[in-house]
Design a protein around this motif. Sequence first.
Motif, PDB file in Angstrom:
ATOM      1  N   UNK A 120      -7.522  -3.459   5.886  1.00 20.79           N
ATOM      2  CA  UNK A 120      -5.781  -3.884   5.847  1.00 20.79           C
ATOM      3  C   UNK A 120      -5.349  -4.434   7.853  1.00 20.79           C
ATOM      4  N   UNK A 121      -4.542  -5.199   7.178  1.00 19.68           N
ATOM      5  CA  UNK A 121      -3.591  -5.244   8.338  1.00 19.68           C
ATOM      6  C   UNK A 121      -4.021  -3.601   9.647  1.00 19.68           C
ATOM      7  N   UNK A 122      -3.595  -4.450  10.745  1.00 19.28           N
ATOM      8  CA  UNK A 122      -3.918  -3.660  11.778  1.00 19.28           C
ATOM      9  C   UNK A 122      -4.190  -3.675  12.983  1.00 19.28           C
ATOM     10  N   UNK A 123      -5.628  -4.129  12.587  1.00 22.92           N
ATOM     11  CA  UNK A 123      -6.568  -3.906  11.500  1.00 22.92           C
ATOM     12  C   UNK A 123      -6.899  -2.665  11.713  1.00 22.92           C
ATOM     13  N   UNK A 124      -7.177  -1.825  10.168  1.00 24.03           N
ATOM     14  CA  UNK A 124      -7.773  -0.830  10.107  1.00 24.03           C
ATOM     15  C   UNK A 124      -8.326  -0.794   8.771  1.00 24.03           C
ATOM     16  N   UNK A 125      -9.064   0.601   8.557  1.00 28.39           N
ATOM     17  CA  UNK A 125     -10.063   1.021   7.360  1.00 28.39           C
ATOM     18  C   UNK A 125      -9.576   2.305   6.494  1.00 28.39           C
ATOM     19  N   UNK A 126      -8.700   1.098   5.751  1.00 31.01           N
ATOM     20  CA  UNK A 126      -8.078   2.160   4.722  1.00 31.01           C
ATOM     21  C   UNK A 126      -9.210   2.892   4.097  1.00 31.01           C
ATOM     22  N   UNK A 127      -9.475   4.214   4.259  1.00 30.18           N
ATOM     23  CA  UNK A 127     -10.267   4.789   2.913  1.00 30.18           C
ATOM     24  C   UNK A 127     -10.039   5.029   2.036  1.00 30.18           C
ATOM     25  N   UNK A 128     -11.275   4.653   1.396  1.00 26.55           N
ATOM     26  CA  UNK A 128     -11.626   4.840   0.198  1.00 26.55           C
ATOM     27  C   UNK A 128     -13.019   4.867  -1.020  1.00 26.55           C
ATOM     28  N   UNK A 129     -13.187   6.160  -1.130  1.00 23.00           N
ATOM     29  CA  UNK A 129     -11.999   7.248  -1.086  1.00 23.00           C
ATOM     30  C   UNK A 129     -11.951   8.674  -0.303  1.00 23.00           C
ATOM     31  N   UNK A 130     -10.849   8.425  -0.267  1.00 21.89           N
ATOM     32  CA  UNK A 130     -10.036   9.425   1.191  1.00 21.89           C
ATOM     33  C   UNK A 130     -11.152  10.545   1.821  1.00 21.89           C
ATOM     34  N   UNK A 131     -10.564  10.847   2.827  1.00 21.57           N
ATOM     35  CA  UNK A 131     -11.954  11.888   3.564  1.00 21.57           C
ATOM     36  C   UNK A 131     -10.662  12.708   3.355  1.00 21.57           C
ATOM     37  N   UNK A 132     -11.699  14.141   4.777  1.00 20.55           N
ATOM     38  CA  UNK A 132     -10.425  15.192   4.638  1.00 20.55           C
ATOM     39  C   UNK A 132     -10.263  15.913   3.616  1.00 20.55           C
ATOM     40  N   UNK A 133      -9.703  16.365   2.041  1.00 22.57           N
ATOM     41  CA  UNK A 133      -9.209  16.155   0.922  1.00 22.57           C
ATOM     42  C   UNK A 133      -7.484  15.836   0.687  1.00 22.57           C
ATOM     43  N   UNK A 134      -7.609  14.717   2.040  1.00 20.60           N
ATOM     44  CA  UNK A 134      -6.164  14.347   1.470  1.00 20.60           C
ATOM     45  C   UNK A 134      -6.545  13.124   0.095  1.00 20.60           C
ATOM     46  N   UNK A 135      -5.185  12.737  -0.163  1.00 17.97           N
ATOM     47  CA  UNK A 135      -5.069  11.678  -1.209  1.00 17.97           C
ATOM     48  C   UNK A 135      -5.212  10.450  -1.322  1.00 17.97           C
TER      49      UNK A 135
END
Length: 198
Positions: free
Chosen positions: A135-150
């Motif tokens: 994603x812009x930033x740049x950053x990596x948007x986790x999919x699937x999410x981690x640490x029990x997050x939504x």
Amino acid sequence: MTDAMRRPPILPTLIVLVAVGIMIALGFWQLGRLHEKEALLSRYEQAQAASEEIVWPRGEGEQKDQLYRRARLTCDAVADRSSMAGRNAKGEPGVAQTAQCVLPNGARALVVLGWSRQPNVAANWQGGNVHGVIAPGPRLVADPPLDGLEANAAPDPSEIPNNHLSYAIQWFFFAATAVVIYVLALGKRRRAAPERIA
């Protein structure tokens, strides 16, 4: 009416013409930006549709070139944690939990671990393999999410504004308005001038 009053004043006319020329040039520049933005958005849509996952690019330039591609990285250690405003996959507002990851080569990458209603709740995740979308930033948007997050809302290039056509129209309108106002001002100047007595 004297000949001087019939002729448009030189300096004000030059100023108006220069201003109108600049506004028209800005309008055409915005049209050029429109085509550039359309090409960029088309490239992002193609990247979004690509199914092949790539390794997290090394430099920021490469990362920007690969925006909206699926990617993976290995987080050897978490250097810092933070949070930012974000939306979940349902569009609900909340907090995106992030981690500053140290990669095997010593470089760092910002990872969006997932979404929560409260800030600073992802304290347990210590690193590992991450899959997601650049994603812009740049950053990596986790999919699937981690640490029990939504799940966070997926990065979407359609959210990037493309207002260049409306900006171009505004500049052309400003140029036309300036010409009309100046022509009206010249007409008023002529009418206000006393008629020369024969």
